[in-house]
Design a protein around this motif. Sequence first.
Motif, PDB file in Angstrom:
ATOM      1  N   HIS A 338       0.854  -1.188   0.000  1.00 18.53           N
ATOM      2  CA  HIS A 338       0.000   0.000   0.000  1.00 18.53           C
ATOM      3  C   HIS A 338       0.891   1.239   0.000  1.00 18.53           C
ATOM      4  CE1 HIS A 338      -3.116   2.851   0.950  1.00 18.53           C
ATOM      5  NE2 HIS A 338      -4.026   1.896   0.937  1.00 18.53           N
ATOM      6  N   ASP A 341       1.565   2.827   3.320  1.00 19.78           N
ATOM      7  CA  ASP A 341       2.560   2.150   4.156  1.00 19.78           C
ATOM      8  C   ASP A 341       3.976   2.526   3.723  1.00 19.78           C
ATOM      9  OD1 ASP A 341       0.780   0.776   5.814  1.00 19.78           O
ATOM     10  OD2 ASP A 341       0.551  -0.858   4.370  1.00 19.78           O
ATOM     11  N   GLU A 348       9.615   7.955   7.878  1.00 14.72           N
ATOM     12  CA  GLU A 348      10.377   7.570   9.069  1.00 14.72           C
ATOM     13  C   GLU A 348      11.872   7.673   8.827  1.00 14.72           C
ATOM     14  OE1 GLU A 348       9.554   6.738  12.107  1.00 14.72           O
ATOM     15  OE2 GLU A 348       7.375   6.756  11.870  1.00 14.72           O
TER      16      GLU A 348
ATOM     17  N   TRP B  20      12.928   3.396  14.498  1.00 14.54           N
ATOM     18  CA  TRP B  20      11.739   3.375  13.650  1.00 14.54           C
ATOM     19  C   TRP B  20      11.425   1.978  13.133  1.00 14.54           C
ATOM     20  CZ3 TRP B  20      11.795   1.762   8.596  1.00 14.54           C
ATOM     21  CH2 TRP B  20      13.057   1.620   8.006  1.00 14.54           C
ATOM     22  N   GLU B  21      12.473   1.168  12.907  1.00 15.08           N
ATOM     23  CA  GLU B  21      12.224  -0.140  12.315  1.00 15.08           C
ATOM     24  C   GLU B  21      11.438  -1.023  13.256  1.00 15.08           C
ATOM     25  OE1 GLU B  21      16.317  -0.850  10.749  1.00 15.08           O
ATOM     26  OE2 GLU B  21      15.195  -2.334   9.567  1.00 15.08           O
ATOM     27  N   ALA B  24       7.939   0.117  13.529  1.00 12.13           N
ATOM     28  CA  ALA B  24       7.155  -0.279  12.355  1.00 12.13           C
ATOM     29  C   ALA B  24       6.760  -1.749  12.441  1.00 12.13           C
ATOM     30  CB  ALA B  24       7.954  -0.018  11.086  1.00 12.13           C
ATOM     31  N   ARG B  25       7.707  -2.579  12.859  1.00 12.59           N
ATOM     32  CA  ARG B  25       7.385  -4.015  12.997  1.00 12.59           C
ATOM     33  C   ARG B  25       6.270  -4.219  14.018  1.00 12.59           C
ATOM     34  NH1 ARG B  25      11.481  -6.787  10.324  1.00 12.59           N
ATOM     35  NH2 ARG B  25      13.487  -5.742  10.487  1.00 12.59           N
ATOM     36  N   LEU B  27       4.025  -2.053  14.953  1.00 13.76           N
ATOM     37  CA  LEU B  27       2.758  -1.537  14.422  1.00 13.76           C
ATOM     38  C   LEU B  27       2.085  -2.584  13.544  1.00 13.76           C
ATOM     39  CD1 LEU B  27       3.135   2.197  13.305  1.00 13.76           C
ATOM     40  CD2 LEU B  27       1.541   1.242  14.969  1.00 13.76           C
ATOM     41  N   MET B  28       2.904  -3.234  12.712  1.00 18.12           N
ATOM     42  CA  MET B  28       2.316  -4.237  11.821  1.00 18.12           C
ATOM     43  C   MET B  28       1.791  -5.430  12.616  1.00 18.12           C
ATOM     44  SD  MET B  28       4.467  -4.014   8.294  1.00 18.12           S
ATOM     45  CE  MET B  28       6.117  -3.986   8.918  1.00 18.12           C
ATOM     46  N   GLU B  52      -5.626   9.105   3.110  1.00 18.51           N
ATOM     47  CA  GLU B  52      -5.129   8.648   1.816  1.00 18.51           C
ATOM     48  C   GLU B  52      -5.484   7.179   1.603  1.00 18.51           C
ATOM     49  OE1 GLU B  52      -3.968  10.164  -0.647  1.00 18.51           O
ATOM     50  OE2 GLU B  52      -2.986  12.008   0.016  1.00 18.51           O
ATOM     51  N   SER B  53      -5.653   6.461   2.694  1.00 21.70           N
ATOM     52  CA  SER B  53      -6.025   5.059   2.572  1.00 21.70           C
ATOM     53  C   SER B  53      -7.484   4.906   3.007  1.00 21.70           C
ATOM     54  CB  SER B  53      -5.109   4.194   3.431  1.00 21.70           C
ATOM     55  OG  SER B  53      -4.681   4.912   4.561  1.00 21.70           O
ATOM     56  N   ASP B  73      -7.107  -0.554   4.706  1.00 20.76           N
ATOM     57  CA  ASP B  73      -6.340  -1.352   3.755  1.00 20.76           C
ATOM     58  C   ASP B  73      -4.835  -1.112   3.888  1.00 20.76           C
ATOM     59  OD1 ASP B  73      -6.603   1.221   2.848  1.00 20.76           O
ATOM     60  OD2 ASP B  73      -7.021   0.687   0.764  1.00 20.76           O
ATOM     61  N   ALA B  74      -4.436  -0.153   4.709  1.00 19.15           N
ATOM     62  CA  ALA B  74      -3.008   0.106   4.912  1.00 19.15           C
ATOM     63  C   ALA B  74      -2.568  -0.534   6.227  1.00 19.15           C
ATOM     64  CB  ALA B  74      -2.735   1.597   4.922  1.00 19.15           C
ATOM     65  N   ARG B  75      -1.448  -1.243   6.184  1.00 21.80           N
ATOM     66  CA  ARG B  75      -1.058  -2.060   7.348  1.00 21.80           C
ATOM     67  C   ARG B  75      -0.634  -1.242   8.551  1.00 21.80           C
ATOM     68  NH1 ARG B  75       3.266  -6.077   5.007  1.00 21.80           N
ATOM     69  NH2 ARG B  75       3.255  -6.926   7.117  1.00 21.80           N
ATOM     70  N   LEU B  76       0.166  -0.208   8.311  1.00 23.19           N
ATOM     71  CA  LEU B  76       0.649   0.565   9.455  1.00 23.19           C
ATOM     72  C   LEU B  76      -0.493   1.331  10.108  1.00 23.19           C
ATOM     73  CD1 LEU B  76       3.898   1.565   7.656  1.00 23.19           C
ATOM     74  CD2 LEU B  76       3.815   0.307   9.805  1.00 23.19           C
ATOM     75  N   ARG B 112       4.313  11.741  16.278  1.00 21.28           N
ATOM     76  CA  ARG B 112       4.470  12.378  14.963  1.00 21.28           C
ATOM     77  C   ARG B 112       3.386  11.954  13.973  1.00 21.28           C
ATOM     78  NH1 ARG B 112       9.729  12.102  11.775  1.00 21.28           N
ATOM     79  NH2 ARG B 112       9.874  10.022  12.681  1.00 21.28           N
ATOM     80  N   GLN B 113       2.759  10.833  14.251  1.00 22.31           N
ATOM     81  CA  GLN B 113       1.695  10.375  13.350  1.00 22.31           C
ATOM     82  C   GLN B 113       0.469  11.283  13.403  1.00 22.31           C
ATOM     83  OE1 GLN B 113       2.508   8.127  11.271  1.00 22.31           O
ATOM     84  NE2 GLN B 113       4.441   7.782  12.346  1.00 22.31           N
ATOM     85  N   ARG B 118       0.167  15.240   8.304  1.00 22.03           N
ATOM     86  CA  ARG B 118       0.115  13.829   7.979  1.00 22.03           C
ATOM     87  C   ARG B 118      -1.234  13.487   7.377  1.00 22.03           C
ATOM     88  NH1 ARG B 118       4.760  10.942   9.707  1.00 22.03           N
ATOM     89  NH2 ARG B 118       3.659   9.110   9.007  1.00 22.03           N
TER      90      ARG B 118
END
Lengths: 401, 136
Positions: A338, A341, A348, B20-21, B24-25, B27-28, B52-53, B73-76, B112-113, B118
């Motif tokens: 997506h 994403d 980031e 951040w990595e 992100a993991r 979050l998913m 946007e999603s 539909d967006a994973r994060l 920040r989200q 954003r």
Amino acid sequence: MFQPSPWRADFPAIAALQRQHQTYLDSAATTQKPQHLLDALSHYYTQGAANVHRAQHLPGALATQAFEASREKVAAWLNAADAQQIVFTHGATSALNLLAYGLEWRLEAGDEIAVSALEHHANLLPWQQLAQRRGLRLVILPLDANGHIDLEAALQLIGPRTRVLAVSQLSNVLGTWQPLQPLLDHARAQGALSVVDGAQGVVHGRHDVQQLGCDFYVFSSHKLYGPDGLGVLYGRREALGLLRHWQFGGEMVQLAGYQQSSFRAAPLGFEAGTPPIASVIGLGASLDYLASLDATSVVEHEAALHRHLLRGLNDREGVRILGVPQLALASFVVEGVHNADLAHLLTEQGIAVRAGHHCAMPLVNSLGLDGAIRVSLALYNDSHDLERFFSALDQALELLR
Amino acid sequence: MSLPDAAREALDVFEQAAGWEQRARLLMQWGERLPPLDATQQCEANRVHGCESQVWLVAEQTDGRWHFKAASDARLLRGLLALLLVRADGLTGSQLQQLDLPAWFTALGLGRQLSPSRSNGLNAVLRRMAQLTDGA
């Protein structure tokens, strides 16, 4: 091989962004500004601001002089015959709305306006709304698979009922030059007025409005390394004469009475109220700066970066580039990922790119997408910027897949 | 602040996330815990606009407590929705009104989200949630 930008140091914000670990690849949205412009703004505000075309005092005279000198510079940049053919507006959007309102009186039910399928909302919605107000038919010129207006189809669709043709010069989503010359020639032969949205095109290379032969050409200052809040409308002299006044107020009026007034001709008649004086002066400075560069080196630099960008995107599995971009930018999606994403993870990592529909929702939807990522380049970018983007993209895709 | 168990768990893991990595993991992973929304509930009426999603949010009140379901539909963004729901689900109207959701996301290291530029939609989701539960 490292490809430096010889002009990078002329843009102080690039170094500032780098200190914040930001890689700026969103110049099609807005550009960073050269020091030359910052100096001009600072000079104007520190040496004495004044309103233009109103006061007899010295600061007013100096401001007016600088303001009108910018008009000359813009005219020279576009090779307009006369600076009086340059109207300053509050943005490209504002210039296009000016045209849609200024030409409204000429159009009647059943007339047609032709726009292309790739227009930015700024060059679609003013015409769409005008069509609704006057009962006109809005004709959409289709695209070919590469992202160019389908010329054969367009020449069929632009006919004797077409009163206005409004098209982009360079697509802000697909990065494709549009076949302006045959479109404009055909429109003229059909008696239609032509409007070119040069918001993206003006940033790349020099364009000669007399040679193009368009009736109107519009661009925005902030995408051309100038200040924001300022748009430019060039008009052929006869075409400008067709415009009805649309915004009313200070300085656009000739004689004002309580019940009746008469108005000035272009350009001042279309610059109601105090114009963005500092921005106009600043745009002049940006044009001076740009004119001082070796144009061929700039074009070659941007072309080399663009090849690098396309190569890198094509090398990556599952990446689908929208259309066949020729310069400046590329929009893409990744199969099974997506774009929101991807945008999230690029952000980031300090990669400033644009995600979404790029103010061209009908185009993006017609490609069967609800968004895409756009990377756009400017003369201050270098190959390290692209390498940082690619490594961030790889990291993001590794996480997401 | 007394936190629901799942929210406490989220806070513990996100507070420890380094970089951040890892965020992100996480979050998913949290996104995958989001209970699915029926196809019939993924309808226009439940759409949250301004993202946007695609995002859907359903709010139901039983015995004075609000329960939410959400999908994207967006994973994060699904992850962000999951973190929102573990904090807000089961609260009463007045508890919801007092709940400082931006502070919650900031505590998770995800402040920040919520920045105004954003377009990921979390802001729009919060506005929609407030709208749906307003005056209840």
